[in-house]
Design a protein around this motif. Structure first.
Motif, PDB file in Angstrom:
ATOM      1  N   MET A  11      24.625   5.072 -31.903  1.00 49.24           N
ATOM      2  CA  MET A  11      24.460   6.265 -32.742  1.00 49.24           C
ATOM      3  C   MET A  11      25.676   6.563 -33.601  1.00 49.24           C
ATOM      4  SD  MET A  11      22.465   8.710 -30.090  1.00 49.24           S
ATOM      5  CE  MET A  11      22.293   7.905 -28.513  1.00 49.24           C
ATOM      6  N   ASP A  46      24.361  -3.185 -24.229  1.00 48.70           N
ATOM      7  CA  ASP A  46      23.396  -2.131 -23.836  1.00 48.70           C
ATOM      8  C   ASP A  46      21.999  -2.725 -23.651  1.00 48.70           C
ATOM      9  OD1 ASP A  46      24.403   0.820 -25.785  1.00 48.70           O
ATOM     10  OD2 ASP A  46      25.427  -0.396 -24.284  1.00 48.70           O
ATOM     11  N   VAL A  55      14.975  -5.340 -25.341  1.00 44.86           N
ATOM     12  CA  VAL A  55      15.325  -4.159 -26.152  1.00 44.86           C
ATOM     13  C   VAL A  55      16.814  -4.225 -26.471  1.00 44.86           C
ATOM     14  CG1 VAL A  55      15.382  -1.634 -26.208  1.00 44.86           C
ATOM     15  CG2 VAL A  55      13.498  -2.822 -25.045  1.00 44.86           C
ATOM     16  N   PRO A  57      19.256  -1.784 -28.073  1.00 39.99           N
ATOM     17  CA  PRO A  57      19.457  -0.435 -28.618  1.00 39.99           C
ATOM     18  C   PRO A  57      20.446  -0.339 -29.768  1.00 39.99           C
ATOM     19  CG  PRO A  57      19.309  -0.329 -26.245  1.00 39.99           C
ATOM     20  CD  PRO A  57      19.361  -1.786 -26.602  1.00 39.99           C
ATOM     21  N   ASP A  58      21.605  -0.979 -29.647  1.00 40.15           N
ATOM     22  CA  ASP A  58      22.612  -0.797 -30.717  1.00 40.15           C
ATOM     23  C   ASP A  58      22.213  -1.555 -31.980  1.00 40.15           C
ATOM     24  OD1 ASP A  58      25.600  -0.454 -28.596  1.00 40.15           O
ATOM     25  OD2 ASP A  58      23.928   0.888 -29.058  1.00 40.15           O
ATOM     26  N   TRP A  76      17.914   7.682 -31.963  1.00 39.32           N
ATOM     27  CA  TRP A  76      17.506   6.312 -31.609  1.00 39.32           C
ATOM     28  C   TRP A  76      15.999   6.219 -31.826  1.00 39.32           C
ATOM     29  CZ3 TRP A  76      13.751   6.544 -27.903  1.00 39.32           C
ATOM     30  CH2 TRP A  76      13.745   7.671 -27.064  1.00 39.32           C
ATOM     31  N   TRP A  98      11.348   6.064 -17.081  1.00 41.85           N
ATOM     32  CA  TRP A  98      12.391   6.947 -17.661  1.00 41.85           C
ATOM     33  C   TRP A  98      12.877   6.427 -19.020  1.00 41.85           C
ATOM     34  CZ3 TRP A  98      16.416   3.635 -18.118  1.00 41.85           C
ATOM     35  CH2 TRP A  98      16.580   2.646 -17.139  1.00 41.85           C
ATOM     36  N   PHE A  99      12.578   5.170 -19.378  1.00 39.75           N
ATOM     37  CA  PHE A  99      13.080   4.647 -20.643  1.00 39.75           C
ATOM     38  C   PHE A  99      11.991   4.780 -21.699  1.00 39.75           C
ATOM     39  CE2 PHE A  99      16.423   2.459 -22.793  1.00 39.75           C
ATOM     40  CZ  PHE A  99      15.843   1.617 -23.725  1.00 39.75           C
ATOM     41  N   GLY A 100      12.202   5.635 -22.700  1.00 43.50           N
ATOM     42  CA  GLY A 100      11.158   5.934 -23.679  1.00 43.50           C
ATOM     43  C   GLY A 100      10.966   4.804 -24.669  1.00 43.50           C
ATOM     44  N   ASP A 105       8.361   1.230 -32.072  1.00 43.60           N
ATOM     45  CA  ASP A 105       9.529   0.513 -31.532  1.00 43.60           C
ATOM     46  C   ASP A 105       9.070  -0.702 -30.732  1.00 43.60           C
ATOM     47  OD1 ASP A 105      12.313   1.286 -29.341  1.00 43.60           O
ATOM     48  OD2 ASP A 105      12.313   0.298 -31.293  1.00 43.60           O
ATOM     49  N   PHE A 172      23.295  -0.078 -17.375  1.00 41.45           N
ATOM     50  CA  PHE A 172      23.874   0.981 -18.203  1.00 41.45           C
ATOM     51  C   PHE A 172      22.815   1.947 -18.705  1.00 41.45           C
ATOM     52  CE2 PHE A 172      26.546   3.184 -21.036  1.00 41.45           C
ATOM     53  CZ  PHE A 172      25.833   3.364 -22.208  1.00 41.45           C
ATOM     54  N   GLN A 173      21.631   1.406 -19.107  1.00 41.94           N
ATOM     55  CA  GLN A 173      20.584   2.288 -19.623  1.00 41.94           C
ATOM     56  C   GLN A 173      20.088   3.266 -18.554  1.00 41.94           C
ATOM     57  OE1 GLN A 173      19.874   2.794 -22.645  1.00 41.94           O
ATOM     58  NE2 GLN A 173      20.855   1.035 -23.597  1.00 41.94           N
ATOM     59  N   TRP A 176      22.748   5.964 -18.308  1.00 41.27           N
ATOM     60  CA  TRP A 176      22.756   6.876 -19.442  1.00 41.27           C
ATOM     61  C   TRP A 176      21.434   7.628 -19.569  1.00 41.27           C
ATOM     62  CZ3 TRP A 176      24.748  10.155 -22.395  1.00 41.27           C
ATOM     63  CH2 TRP A 176      24.246  10.468 -23.661  1.00 41.27           C
ATOM     64  N   VAL A 177      20.327   6.918 -19.553  1.00 38.42           N
ATOM     65  CA  VAL A 177      19.045   7.546 -19.870  1.00 38.42           C
ATOM     66  C   VAL A 177      18.471   8.312 -18.674  1.00 38.42           C
ATOM     67  CG1 VAL A 177      16.668   7.118 -20.551  1.00 38.42           C
ATOM     68  CG2 VAL A 177      18.534   5.839 -21.647  1.00 38.42           C
ATOM     69  N   ARG A 180      21.693  10.425 -17.120  1.00 37.79           N
ATOM     70  CA  ARG A 180      22.403  11.203 -18.154  1.00 37.79           C
ATOM     71  C   ARG A 180      23.916  11.186 -17.949  1.00 37.79           C
ATOM     72  NH1 ARG A 180      19.416  10.404 -21.741  1.00 37.79           N
ATOM     73  NH2 ARG A 180      20.667  11.672 -23.128  1.00 37.79           N
TER      74      ARG A 180
HETATM   75  N1  FO1 Z   1      18.059   7.155 -25.093  1.00 37.99           N
HETATM   76  C1  FO1 Z   1      17.619   8.182 -24.306  1.00 37.99           C
HETATM   77  O1  FO1 Z   1      18.390   9.123 -24.078  1.00 37.99           O
HETATM   78  N2  FO1 Z   1      16.376   8.165 -23.771  1.00 37.99           N
HETATM   79  C2  FO1 Z   1      15.504   7.162 -23.956  1.00 37.99           C
HETATM   80  O2  FO1 Z   1      14.393   7.176 -23.430  1.00 37.99           O
HETATM   81  C3  FO1 Z   1      15.919   6.081 -24.818  1.00 37.99           C
HETATM   82  C4  FO1 Z   1      15.062   5.023 -25.121  1.00 37.99           C
HETATM   83  C5  FO1 Z   1      15.497   4.060 -26.050  1.00 37.99           C
HETATM   84  C6  FO1 Z   1      14.629   3.050 -26.473  1.00 37.99           C
HETATM   85  C7  FO1 Z   1      15.045   2.107 -27.414  1.00 37.99           C
HETATM   86  C8  FO1 Z   1      16.327   2.176 -27.932  1.00 37.99           C
HETATM   87  O3  FO1 Z   1      16.730   1.282 -28.873  1.00 37.99           O
HETATM   88  C9  FO1 Z   1      17.227   3.181 -27.536  1.00 37.99           C
HETATM   89  C10 FO1 Z   1      16.807   4.122 -26.583  1.00 37.99           C
HETATM   90  N3  FO1 Z   1      17.659   5.155 -26.180  1.00 37.99           N
HETATM   91  C11 FO1 Z   1      17.221   6.140 -25.357  1.00 37.99           C
HETATM   92  C12 FO1 Z   1      19.039   5.237 -26.691  1.00 37.99           C
HETATM   93  C13 FO1 Z   1      19.968   4.277 -25.953  1.00 37.99           C
HETATM   94  O4  FO1 Z   1      20.082   4.555 -24.599  1.00 37.99           O
HETATM   95  C14 FO1 Z   1      21.308   4.379 -26.679  1.00 37.99           C
HETATM   96  O5  FO1 Z   1      21.052   4.102 -28.015  1.00 37.99           O
HETATM   97  C15 FO1 Z   1      22.385   3.389 -26.338  1.00 37.99           C
HETATM   98  O6  FO1 Z   1      22.008   2.362 -25.571  1.00 37.99           O
HETATM   99  C16 FO1 Z   1      23.567   4.151 -25.796  1.00 37.99           C
HETATM  100  O7  FO1 Z   1      24.447   4.274 -26.847  1.00 37.99           O
END
Ligand code: FO1
Length: 344
Positions: A11, A46, A55, A57-58, A76, A98-100, A105, A172-173, A176-177, A180
């Motif tokens: 982010m 990540d 997946v 994320p970054d 995200w 818990w992982f959206g 996506d 890590f996910q 974090w997810v 929290r």
């Molecule tokens: N972050 C959350 O807080 N909740 C989620 O359910 C979640 C799902 C997710 C799915 C795909 C993706 O690319 C990112 C997602 N993220 C979610 C963000 C992710 O945890 C963060 O972008 C990084 O991995 C930490 O910086």
């Protein structure tokens, strides 16, 4: 300057990149050509395999952000998202829930996973996805590279009084997810990092750059993991380009995310100066020529300068593209005139 390289997490890094590109295109960066190229080296630690899908994320956050497909509120995933696949998986009792994963996506992860299954590298997959997401807007001026094509995952050891050892390790996910980052990260384990190889183009993107920027990404699990890929740190100290960073810590805490927990986990002071000194001065076996701190941390400038790093206090809140472009301009200005190392 014509070639800028940015080491980015999710982010914070993506938001910075938006402002950097805006600043370049509008000529707001001193000494940076409007057709300058930006190469993003993104963290892949990540990443996770979930429901048979890879997946990233970054990579996806940078790609969706620069391609204007990101959900700006969440920071995200895709905007205008629907959640039918996740809902149906939950109806089947499939874990984890818990992982959206949004429906749009999921299409990205399906394309990536089937290309990986077909033998393409993560770099080749990322290039293919970016032909949809980056090329229309940025042409060849923005490149997105994974830090490595090898599998690397950050895992976190946390206290767990139900296990004999008193601890357990989570991805890590999950930390974090699902959690929290609400519990201390006792130990971080970067699975596969020491054996990973820089992805094609990563080393050259650092050594051939005119400027290397560390955006306000997580210094431990985003920039730190990129620096942990063998040969990357050496490239950072060897490059003729000035290296400048922007503090992700403002007023003693992170703006978003979990940098505070991660820094604490590795024993680094949670402050703007603490992170700058953690990266270290290029003249003292570190990687920084310059370090920007927020005005709230102006009293820490002297400490950073004493370590041999040029330092300035400027507004570091990325409130809009112009504010972020001004941060990028301050970064360029801070080191734009820096003498390349071999002339010191
Ligand atoms: N972050 C959350 O807080 N909740 C989620 O359910 C979640 C799902 C997710 C799915 C795909 C993706 O690319 C990112 C997602 N993220 C979610 C963000 C992710 O945890 C963060 O972008 C990084 O991995 C930490 O910086």
């Amino acid at each position: 300057m014509r070639a800028i390289t940015v080491l980015s997490g999710g982010m914070g890094g993506a938001r910075f990149l938006q402002g950097l590109c805006h600043g370049i295109r509008t000529g707001a960066l001193p000494g940076v050509a409007p057709d300058a190229t930006v190469t993003v080296i993104a963290n892949t630690a990540d990443d996770l395999w979930i429901h048979g899908l890879k997946v990233c994320p970054d990579l996806d956050t940078v790609m969706y952000t620069l391609g204007d497909g990101i959900d700006l509120d969440r920071g995200w995933g895709r905007r205008d998202e629907t959640w039918s696949v996740s809902t149906e998986l939950a109806e089947y009792g499939v874990e984890p829930t818990w992982f959206g994963l949004g429906d749009r996506d999921v299409a990205t992860h399906l394309v990536r996973s089937q290309m990986l299954d077909a033998g393409y590298s993560l770099s080749e997959v990322t290039g293919a996805l970016c032909r949809r997401w980056l090329t229309p807007t940025h042409g060849e001026r923005v490149r997105l590279l994974p830090m490595t094509d090898d599998r690397v995952e950050t895992h976190v050891a946390i206290a767990d009084d139900e296990s004999p050892s008193g601890r357990r390790v989570v991805h890590f996910q999950e930390y974090w997810v699902r959690l929290r980052a609400g519990v201390p990260a006792e130990t971080l384990v970067f699975v596969g990092l020491d054996d990973s190889a820089p992805a094609p183009g990563v080393i050259d993107a650092i050594t051939d750059a005119d400027l290397v920027i560390l955006p306000p990404s997580n210094p431990v699990v985003s920039v730190g993991t990129i620096l942990g890929v063998p040969r990357v740190r050496e490239a950072m100290t060897a490059t003729r380009a000035p290296v400048v960073g922007l503090s992700p810590i403002v007023g003693g805490t992170h703006v978003r995310g979990m940098a505070e927990q991660m820094l604490t986990s590795i024993g680094v002071e949670v402050s703007a100066a603490g992170v700058g000194l953690h990266y270290g001065a290029r003249t003292a076996d570190g990687i920084l020529d310059g370090w920007l701190v927020d005005e709230a941390d102006a009293e820490e400038v002297a400490r950073v300068e004493a370590a041999g790093i040029a330092c300035r206090a400027v507004p570091l809140m990325m409130t809009d593209h112009d504010a972020t472009a001004a941060m990028a301009a301050a970064a360029v200005d801070l080191v734009g005139g820096a003498t390349p190392r071999d002339q010191v």
